[in-house]
Write an enzyme that holds these catalytic residues in place. Structure first.
Site, PDB file in Angstrom:
ATOM      1  N   HIS A 121       2.830   5.444  -4.748  1.00 56.57           N
ATOM      2  CA  HIS A 121       4.067   6.304  -4.368  1.00 56.57           C
ATOM      3  C   HIS A 121       3.809   7.584  -3.328  1.00 56.57           C
ATOM      4  O   HIS A 121       2.995   8.333  -3.846  1.00 56.57           O
ATOM      5  CB  HIS A 121       4.847   6.910  -5.758  1.00 56.57           C
ATOM      6  CG  HIS A 121       6.053   7.730  -5.260  1.00 56.57           C
ATOM      7  ND1 HIS A 121       6.362   8.878  -6.167  1.00 56.57           N
ATOM      8  CD2 HIS A 121       6.915   7.551  -4.506  1.00 56.57           C
ATOM      9  CE1 HIS A 121       7.249   9.208  -5.664  1.00 56.57           C
ATOM     10  NE2 HIS A 121       8.022   8.541  -4.453  1.00 56.57           N
TER      11      HIS A 121
HETATM   12 CA    CA Z   1       4.095   3.707  -0.879  1.00 56.05          CA
END
Ligand code: CA
Ligand code: V1S
Ligand code: ZN
Length: 393
Positions: A184
Site C-alpha cells: 500500500h
Molecule cells: Ca501499491
C-alpha cells in the site's frame, strides 16, 4: 551503432545516479540498490539509451527535501551514523528515533546521500515534465512510497514521490498518483489526504494482520469530513494472493479509465514497484512482466505528462526485466526491440525479445493460488465508481 533513434517530437528522459546504486542495506536485507545497476545494464544492452535523453541525476538539496519532510527529521537523518547493533537486540530497542535503525530501515554507510540521490532523480524527472522537455520521465531509483513527513518506514526514508509531486503541483492543477507496488502506498496517500489536487490510487495485497503495512482497505478513502477537500481523493484496491495479468488489467483499465474521465488529471505519476511480479521474494501476486507493463502502456495512452518511478522489487533479475520492458514501452520500441540491439553486444542472441518475458515456470518460486474472486473484483469497481460520484474536476 544501435538501430534505435530518438522518435521525433516525442521525448523520454532517463534519470539515474550510479553512486546511489552502490549503497548496501546489509546482507540479509531484501532491498538491493544494485538491482538498479542490473536494470540499467539490460536497458543499455538493448540500445535504448540511443532513444532517450540520459541524465545522471544530482542529489536533492536539504531545502528540496524540506518541502515535505520536517527539519527535525532531516537533521537527524543527516547526522546519524551506522552503529553496529547486535541482531538479537535491535528489534527489542523500544525507542527508535523516527523509526530509524531497526531492521526495516537500518542505518547504513552513506544513508543520507542515498536518500537525497533517490529524491534528486525524481525531482529532475518532474522538472523535465513541467518544462515540457520530456513527455515521459523515468526515475527507477525513486518510488519510496512509505516514508512519512518525520518517520522512516518499510525501507523508505525520504518520500521522493511526494517531493516530485509537489514540484508537479507548482505547474499542474491536478496530478493522478497510481501505485502498482504490491504494498500500500501509505506515505503518499497520507501526504495528500487534505487536497483535491492529487488523487492517489494504490493496488496492493491487503491483509491487515499479516502483510505490511496493513492499511489500504477498500473503504479507506481518507479523513471523512465535509470541510476536507481531499475526501474521496484517496482510492484503494485491496487484493488477495495470486492475482493474474488478466484480472489485474481488467481492474486497472476500468478503474484508471473512470478516474481519468472524472478527475481529469493534467499529469500522471506512476509508481512501478516490481514486487507485484510473480516470484518476488516479498510479493504474493502472479503478475508477469507483460501484465505489469500493461499498466505503463495504459497510462502512456492517456497522452499526459507521465512520471515513472521504481519502488519495491526483491527478485533482482525480474525487476530488471520489468523495468527494461517498461522503458521500451515508454520509448515505443517494445515490439521491435530485437532490431535495436547494438551489433557489438556480446551474447547478442541471449538478449532477444523473450529474455524480458520469463514464463511462469522460469520465474523463481512457485506461482501462487489465485484467491481473487470475480465477485470481489466487481465489488471493488463498484466502490470506486461510488467514490468518483463525489469527484468533480
Ligand atoms: Ca501499491
Ligand atoms: N514482507 C516483508 C518484510 N521483510 C522485511 C525484512 C526482511 C529481512 C531484513 F533483513 C529486513 C527486513 N521487512 C518487511 C516488511 C517491510 C516491507 C517494505 C516494503 C517496501 C516497498 O516495497 O513497498 C517499497 C520499497 N516489514 C514488516 O513486515 C515489519 C516487521 C513488521 C516484520 C519483519 N521484521 C524484520 C521487521 C518488522
Ligand atoms: Zn513494495
Amino acid at each position: 551503432e544501435s538501430g534505435i533513434t530518438k522518435p521525433k517530437g516525442y521525448n523520454v528522459s532517463f534519470h539515474c545516479n550510479p553512486e546511489m546504486e552502490k549503497h548496501h542495506f546489509g546482507m540479509t536485507h531484501p532491498m538491493k540498490p544494485w538491482r538498479l545497476t542490473l536494470s540499467k545494464s539490460l536497458i543499455y544492452s538493448y540500445g535504448m539509451s540511443f532513444a532517450m535523453d540520459n541524465y545522471i541525476s544530482r542529489a536533492a538539496t536539504y531545502e528540496e527535501l524540506a518541502t515535505f519532510h520536517s527539519t527535525d527529521y532531516l537533521d537527524f537523518l543527516g547526522t546519524v551514523l551506522p552503529e553496529p547493533v547486535p541482531r538479537d537486540l535491535e528489534n527489542q530497542n523500544p525507542d527508535l528515533k523516527f523509526n530509524l535503525g531497526g531492521s526495516d530501515c537500518p542505518l547504513f554507510d552513506g544513508l543520507y546521500d542515498y536518500c537525497s540521490m533517490s529524491a534528486g532523480g525524481a525531482l529532475d524527472a518532474a522538472r523535465k515534465l513541467v518544462s515540457h522537455q520530456s513527455d515521459i520521465a523515468i526515475a527507477w531509483g525513486g518510488g519510496l512510497h512509505h516514508a512519512h513527513k518525520a518517520e522512516a518506514s518499510g525501507f523508505c526514508y525520504i518520500n521522493d514521490i511526494v517531493v516530485a509531486i509537489l514540484e508537479l503541483l507548482r505547474y499542474h492543477p491536478r496530478v493522478l498518483y497510481i501505485d502498482i507496488d504490491v504494498h500500500h502506498g501509505d506515505g503518499v496517500e497520507e501526504a495528500f489526504f487534505s487536497t483535491d489536487r492529487v488523487m492517489t490510487v494504490s493496488f496492493h495485497k491487503y491483509d491487515p494482520n499479516n502483510f505490511f503495512p496493513g492499511t489500504g482497505a477498500l473503504d479507506d478513502n481518507g479523513p471523512k469530513s465535509e470541510q476536507n477537500p481531499g475526501s474521496h481523493h484517496a482510492l484503494n484496491v485491496p487484493l488477495n494472493d495470486g492475482i493474474t495479468d488478466e484480472q489485474y488489467a481488467m481492474l486497472f483499465d476500468t478503474i484508471i479509465g473512470q478516474i481519468v474521465e472524472k478527475f481529469r488529471p493534467t499529469a500522471i505519476a506512476l509508481q512501478c514497484g516490481a514486487d507485484s511480479l510473480a516470484g518476488d521474494r516479498l510479493g504474493r501476486f502472479n503478475l508477469q512482466v507483460q501484465g505489469h507493463g500493461a499498466c505503463v502502456a495504459f497510462c502512456k495512452r492517456m497522452n499526459l505528462p507521465l512520471l515513472l518511478f521504481g519502488g519495491g522489487g526483491y527478485t533482482p533479475r525480474n525487476v530488471a526485466r520489468a523495468w527494461a520492458y517498461e522503458t521500451a514501452l515508454a520509448v515505443g520500441v517494445d515490439d521491435k526491440i530485437n532490431d535495436y540491439i547494438p551489433s557489438h553486444t556480446p551474447w547478442r542472441d541471449q538478449f532477444r525479445h523473450d529474455t524480458l518475458f520469463p514464463t511462469l515456470e522460469q520465474i523463481l518460486g512457485e506461482p501462487r493460488v489465485n484467491r481473487n474472486t470475480q465477485k470481489r473484483l466487481q465489488e471493488m469497481i463498484q466502490h470506486v465508481t461510488e467514490q468518483l460520484r463525489f469527484v468533480q474536476a
